[in-house]
Design a protein around this motif. Structure first.
Motif, mmCIF file in Angstrom:
data_model
loop_
_atom_site.group_PDB
_atom_site.id
_atom_site.type_symbol
_atom_site.label_atom_id
_atom_site.label_comp_id
_atom_site.label_asym_id
_atom_site.label_seq_id
_atom_site.Cartn_x
_atom_site.Cartn_y
_atom_site.Cartn_z
ATOM 1 N N GLN A 1 13.641 -24.606 -97.793
ATOM 2 C CA GLN A 1 12.301 -24.096 -97.505
ATOM 3 C C GLN A 1 11.373 -24.296 -98.698
ATOM 4 O OE1 GLN A 1 12.020 -20.255 -95.275
ATOM 5 N NE2 GLN A 1 14.264 -20.247 -95.454
ATOM 6 N N MET A 2 11.889 -24.033 -99.909
ATOM 7 C CA MET A 2 11.065 -24.243 -101.092
ATOM 8 C C MET A 2 10.726 -25.717 -101.288
ATOM 9 S SD MET A 2 10.385 -21.342 -102.628
ATOM 10 C CE MET A 2 10.132 -20.725 -100.951
ATOM 11 N N GLU A 3 11.722 -26.567 -101.082
ATOM 12 C CA GLU A 3 11.504 -28.004 -101.263
ATOM 13 C C GLU A 3 10.500 -28.536 -100.250
ATOM 14 O OE1 GLU A 3 14.102 -32.150 -101.546
ATOM 15 O OE2 GLU A 3 15.084 -30.229 -101.102
ATOM 16 N N LEU A 4 10.597 -28.030 -99.028
ATOM 17 C CA LEU A 4 9.664 -28.468 -97.997
ATOM 18 C C LEU A 4 8.238 -28.064 -98.334
ATOM 19 C CD1 LEU A 4 9.424 -29.843 -95.225
ATOM 20 C CD2 LEU A 4 9.703 -27.575 -94.178
ATOM 21 N N MET A 5 8.071 -26.857 -98.900
ATOM 22 C CA MET A 5 6.736 -26.398 -99.259
ATOM 23 C C MET A 5 6.122 -27.264 -100.362
ATOM 24 S SD MET A 5 5.599 -22.770 -100.929
ATOM 25 C CE MET A 5 6.398 -23.266 -102.457
ATOM 26 N N PHE A 6 6.910 -27.592 -101.386
ATOM 27 C CA PHE A 6 6.391 -28.395 -102.490
ATOM 28 C C PHE A 6 6.114 -29.830 -102.060
ATOM 29 C CE2 PHE A 6 8.338 -25.042 -105.148
ATOM 30 C CZ PHE A 6 7.252 -24.766 -105.964
ATOM 31 N N ARG A 7 6.943 -30.377 -101.149
ATOM 32 C CA ARG A 7 6.750 -31.765 -100.744
ATOM 33 C C ARG A 7 5.542 -31.931 -99.828
ATOM 34 N NH1 ARG A 7 10.923 -35.388 -101.653
ATOM 35 N NH2 ARG A 7 12.801 -34.484 -102.595
ATOM 36 N N GLN A 8 5.220 -30.883 -99.073
ATOM 37 C CA GLN A 8 4.093 -30.984 -98.165
ATOM 38 C C GLN A 8 2.750 -30.696 -98.831
ATOM 39 O OE1 GLN A 8 5.137 -28.286 -95.032
ATOM 40 N NE2 GLN A 8 6.356 -29.804 -93.920
ATOM 41 N N HIS A 9 2.775 -30.175 -100.066
ATOM 42 C CA HIS A 9 1.551 -29.931 -100.850
ATOM 43 C C HIS A 9 0.577 -29.021 -100.092
ATOM 44 C CE1 HIS A 9 2.827 -33.060 -103.642
ATOM 45 N NE2 HIS A 9 3.038 -33.848 -102.606
ATOM 46 N N ASN A 10 1.091 -27.955 -99.482
ATOM 47 C CA ASN A 10 0.227 -27.032 -98.759
ATOM 48 C C ASN A 10 -0.047 -25.757 -99.551
ATOM 49 O OD1 ASN A 10 2.739 -25.943 -98.672
ATOM 50 N ND2 ASN A 10 2.826 -25.655 -96.445
ATOM 51 N N TYR A 11 0.201 -25.777 -100.898
ATOM 52 C CA TYR A 11 -0.043 -24.628 -101.772
ATOM 53 C C TYR A 11 -1.214 -24.971 -102.689
ATOM 54 C CZ TYR A 11 0.827 -20.821 -105.084
ATOM 55 O OH TYR A 11 0.706 -19.709 -105.882
ATOM 56 N N GLU A 12 -2.285 -24.155 -102.644
ATOM 57 C CA GLU A 12 -3.474 -24.400 -103.460
ATOM 58 C C GLU A 12 -3.314 -23.667 -104.792
ATOM 59 O OE1 GLU A 12 -6.524 -25.975 -104.989
ATOM 60 O OE2 GLU A 12 -5.971 -26.516 -102.921
ATOM 61 N N LEU A 13 -3.154 -24.438 -105.858
ATOM 62 C CA LEU A 13 -2.882 -23.868 -107.177
ATOM 63 C C LEU A 13 -4.077 -23.114 -107.745
ATOM 64 C CD1 LEU A 13 -1.064 -23.627 -109.688
ATOM 65 C CD2 LEU A 13 -1.891 -25.870 -110.409
ATOM 66 N N SER A 14 -5.300 -23.525 -107.417
ATOM 67 C CA SER A 14 -6.495 -22.935 -108.026
ATOM 68 C C SER A 14 -6.878 -21.593 -107.426
ATOM 69 C CB SER A 14 -7.676 -23.901 -107.882
ATOM 70 O OG SER A 14 -7.951 -24.151 -106.513
ATOM 71 N N LEU A 15 -6.245 -21.177 -106.334
ATOM 72 C CA LEU A 15 -6.573 -19.912 -105.679
ATOM 73 C C LEU A 15 -5.541 -18.861 -106.063
ATOM 74 C CD1 LEU A 15 -7.552 -21.105 -102.079
ATOM 75 C CD2 LEU A 15 -9.064 -20.612 -104.010
ATOM 76 N N ARG A 16 -6.041 -17.708 -106.506
ATOM 77 C CA ARG A 16 -5.135 -16.619 -106.842
ATOM 78 C C ARG A 16 -4.653 -15.938 -105.558
ATOM 79 N NH1 ARG A 16 -7.715 -11.769 -106.169
ATOM 80 N NH2 ARG A 16 -9.985 -11.890 -105.951
ATOM 81 N N PRO A 17 -3.478 -15.346 -105.574
ATOM 82 C CA PRO A 17 -3.001 -14.622 -104.377
ATOM 83 C C PRO A 17 -3.815 -13.362 -104.146
ATOM 84 C CG PRO A 17 -1.501 -14.317 -106.215
ATOM 85 C CD PRO A 17 -2.489 -15.338 -106.656
ATOM 86 N N THR A 18 -4.246 -13.141 -102.926
ATOM 87 C CA THR A 18 -5.047 -11.975 -102.576
ATOM 88 C C THR A 18 -4.393 -11.227 -101.429
ATOM 89 O OG1 THR A 18 -6.382 -13.289 -101.044
ATOM 90 C CG2 THR A 18 -7.197 -13.059 -103.297
ATOM 91 N N GLY A 19 -4.671 -9.934 -101.343
ATOM 92 C CA GLY A 19 -4.182 -9.131 -100.235
ATOM 93 C C GLY A 19 -5.196 -9.101 -99.117
ATOM 94 N N LYS A 20 -5.143 -8.070 -98.314
ATOM 95 C CA LYS A 20 -6.073 -7.937 -97.210
ATOM 96 C C LYS A 20 -7.461 -7.580 -97.738
ATOM 97 C CE LYS A 20 -2.461 -6.406 -94.005
ATOM 98 N NZ LYS A 20 -2.031 -5.321 -93.086
ATOM 99 N N GLY A 21 -8.465 -8.236 -97.215
ATOM 100 C CA GLY A 21 -9.838 -7.954 -97.636
ATOM 101 C C GLY A 21 -10.176 -8.453 -99.018
ATOM 102 N N ASP A 22 -9.507 -9.502 -99.460
ATOM 103 C CA ASP A 22 -9.781 -10.091 -100.774
ATOM 104 C C ASP A 22 -9.652 -9.054 -101.892
ATOM 105 O OD1 ASP A 22 -10.334 -12.104 -102.528
ATOM 106 O OD2 ASP A 22 -12.505 -11.918 -102.369
ATOM 107 N N ARG A 23 -8.565 -8.308 -101.858
ATOM 108 C CA ARG A 23 -8.324 -7.328 -102.900
ATOM 109 C C ARG A 23 -7.907 -8.021 -104.200
ATOM 110 N NH1 ARG A 23 -4.738 -2.763 -99.633
ATOM 111 N NH2 ARG A 23 -6.386 -2.154 -98.140
ATOM 112 N N PRO A 24 -8.092 -7.327 -105.346
ATOM 113 C CA PRO A 24 -7.675 -7.946 -106.610
ATOM 114 C C PRO A 24 -6.163 -8.101 -106.680
ATOM 115 C CG PRO A 24 -8.370 -5.670 -106.957
ATOM 116 C CD PRO A 24 -8.759 -6.033 -105.558
ATOM 117 N N THR A 25 -5.737 -9.112 -107.385
ATOM 118 C CA THR A 25 -4.305 -9.359 -107.566
ATOM 119 C C THR A 25 -3.724 -8.314 -108.498
ATOM 120 O OG1 THR A 25 -4.705 -11.729 -107.282
ATOM 121 C CG2 THR A 25 -2.601 -11.074 -108.238
ATOM 122 N N HIS A 26 -2.687 -7.665 -108.055
ATOM 123 C CA HIS A 26 -2.034 -6.593 -108.823
ATOM 124 C C HIS A 26 -0.866 -7.189 -109.613
ATOM 125 C CE1 HIS A 26 -0.670 -2.490 -109.700
ATOM 126 N NE2 HIS A 26 0.551 -2.943 -109.466
#
Length: 425
Positions: A51-76
């Motif tokens: 699953q991890m290898e498939l995610m990296f090979r498909q390049h569907n992860y945007e590195l420049s975006l920080r992880p956010t919760g619901k409603g664009d909450r700050p990253t904890h």
């Protein structure tokens, strides 16, 4: 011959077509189709790594975006530290060196995967960490830092099934510590290790100490900290606050989360005492013993006095070279310069005594003289010889030096105890 050649060519074409179909089936068996695109997956991994290898090979992860919760909450982001050692505490450079492990925890739902239970996790190698978003934390006041690379890069990122990430790294950093040397070497210093986000405001990223930070020990081995050569660690304290950043040209002022650990350090006096105070005391007493030498032994008295002055001057110069050039006098400066004045006073005393003895001898030879100086009259009236000045001076010299030591050590010991009580409160 022509029918045989044609038959041979047709056979070759049939063999090539069959071989091509078999290779296509093998490729299709080890790949997954997503959106019409076939991706080759390592047949030797397990379900999690695939699953991890498939995610990296498909390049569907945007590195420049920080992880956010619901409603664009700050990253904890939670931070935990494990300090291995505190070394190289330098008064001259006003810094100290930490070797520590940083453990950062946050949640990135984009990295969720399916596992047998919630405790399953995947450890990514250091070459793949650069392809994921990590907090841009930096150490405030750091002069130099580096990540350890023995035997491999000491950077580990562990991903759990719910997207929780544990990011750990081992670093050595030299941090500035603004020391107050007014009471040196009877001083106590407060040094701070602070962490902030470099680019994110408190509305985008929040920092908190790990919930387990209060219950677990901050140091990996307390003996490496308790047995520091020059300082004793009294206590440490965790802090968390928001820091306001001033507005720059074209930018709006912002606040950033800051985490810090303050360390209260008390200097050991014994080593400094035998390196500086004891030699200075010895020079003062040695110069005082010179007043028991016969005043008529001019070479002995002069050599002893000059040698004592030069020695105490060398001690002062050597000690000042190992300390920062501050604009105020430290406690040790006051003591050393007072000792210098005591030693120099013995040279001045002998100069005055030698002048008076020479003057008294010349006056005795002038039998026919009718006028006498006021100084000679006083000595004759008192029935004293000029050489008796040594007796009065050495008594006053030793008593004054004793009173000075009592006043000096009483003041600075009381001041140190008062500072210790105020910090504990």
């Amino acid at each position: 011959m022509k029918p045989v050649a044609i038959f041979f060519i047709l056979c070759c074409i049939a063999v090539l077509l069959v071989d091509g179909r078999q290779k296509g089936r093998r490729r299709g068996g080890n790949g997954k189709s997503r959106g019409g695109l076939k991706v080759k997956v390592d047949a030797h991994g397990n379900m999690l790594t695939r699953q991890m290898e498939l995610m990296f090979r498909q390049h569907n992860y945007e590195l420049s975006l920080r992880p956010t919760g619901k409603g664009d909450r700050p990253t904890h982001v939670e931070l935990a530290l494990m300090i291995e050692s505190i070394t190289d505490i330098s008064e001259k450079n006003m810094d100290l060196t930490f070797t520590l492990c940083m453990h950062e925890t946050w949640q990135d739902r984009r990295l969720q995967f399916v596992g047998e239970n919630s405790n399953q996790s995947v450890v990514l190698p250091s070459r793949l960490i650069d392809k994921l978003w990590v907090p841009d934390l930096y150490i405030v006041g750091s002069k130099s830092s580096f990540t350890h690379k023995t035997t491999v890069d000491n950077v580990v990122l562990r991903i759990f099934t719910d997207g929780t990430i544990l990011y750990s790294l081992k670093i050595t950093t030299t941090v500035a510590c603004q020391m107050s040397l007014y009471n040196f070497p009877l001083d106590m210093e407060n040094c701070t290790l602070s962490f902030q986000s470099l680019g994110y405001s408190s509305n985008e990223l929040t920092l908190h100490w790990s919930s387990r930070e209060d219950s677990q020990n901050l140091f990996m081995d307390e003996r490496l900290v308790k047995n520091m050569p020059k300082f004793q660690l009294l206590h440490h304290q965790f802090h968390s606050w928001n820091v306001s950043m001033l507005a720059m040209d074209g930018f709006v002022p912002m606040t950033r989360c800051s985490l810090s650990v303050s360390f209260e350090l008390k200097r050991y006096l014994l080593s400094v005492f035998f390196q500086s105070y004891f030699p200075a005391m010895a020079m003062v007493l040695l110069a005082g013993l010179g007043m028991w030498v016969d005043p008529k032994s001019v070479p002995a008295r002069v050599a002893l006095g000059v040698t004592s002055v030069l020695t105490i001057s060398t001690i002062i110069a050597g000690l000042k070279s190992s300390l920062p050039k501050v604009s105020y006098l430290t406690a040790m400066d006051i003591y050393l310069w007072a000792c210098f004045l005591f030693v120099f006073s013995t040279v001045l005393e002998y100069c005055v005594l030698n002048y008076m003895m020479t003057k008294a001898g010349s006056e005795k030879s002038q039998v026919a003289s009718t006028a006498m100086s006021l100084r000679s009259c006083w000595y004759r009236t008192a029935g004293r010889d000029p050489s008796s000045l040594d007796g009065y001076f050495r008594v006053g010299y030793l008593i004054t030096f004793l009173v000075f030591n009592v006043a000096y050590w009483s003041y600075y010991v009381i001041a140190t105890q008062h500072e210790l009580v105020s910090t504990e409160q």
